[in-house]
Design a protein around this motif. Structure first.
Motif: not given
Length: 72
Positions: A25-30
């Motif tokens: 749960q650490s990924y963002g949109t990029r």
């Protein structure tokens, strides 16, 4: 507009959520967009953001863009 967004949510929601959860749960949109493009799915970062918002996902490591200035 709403129908197009709903179609994108239905089409990519499961894949985006699995990438998000698989990476703690650490990924963002990029990063999610990059992971999708590695799988051959071409989606804009803003469309990924709309899907994330629709699924109510939030990164554990959200960085504060602007900090409040302390009054002297």
């Amino acid at each position: 507009m709403q129908t197009r967004l709903k179609n994108k949510v239905l089409k990519y929601a499961q894949e985006i959520q699995s990438i998000f959860n698989r990476n703690y749960q650490s990924y963002g949109t990029r990063r999610i967009r990059k992971a999708l493009s590695n799988q051959g799915i071409i989606v804009s970062r803003r469309d990924v953001a709309k899907v994330i918002k629709a699924l109510s996902l939030k990164s554990k490591y959200t960085v504060i863009a602007y900090a409040k200035l302390k009054a002297r």
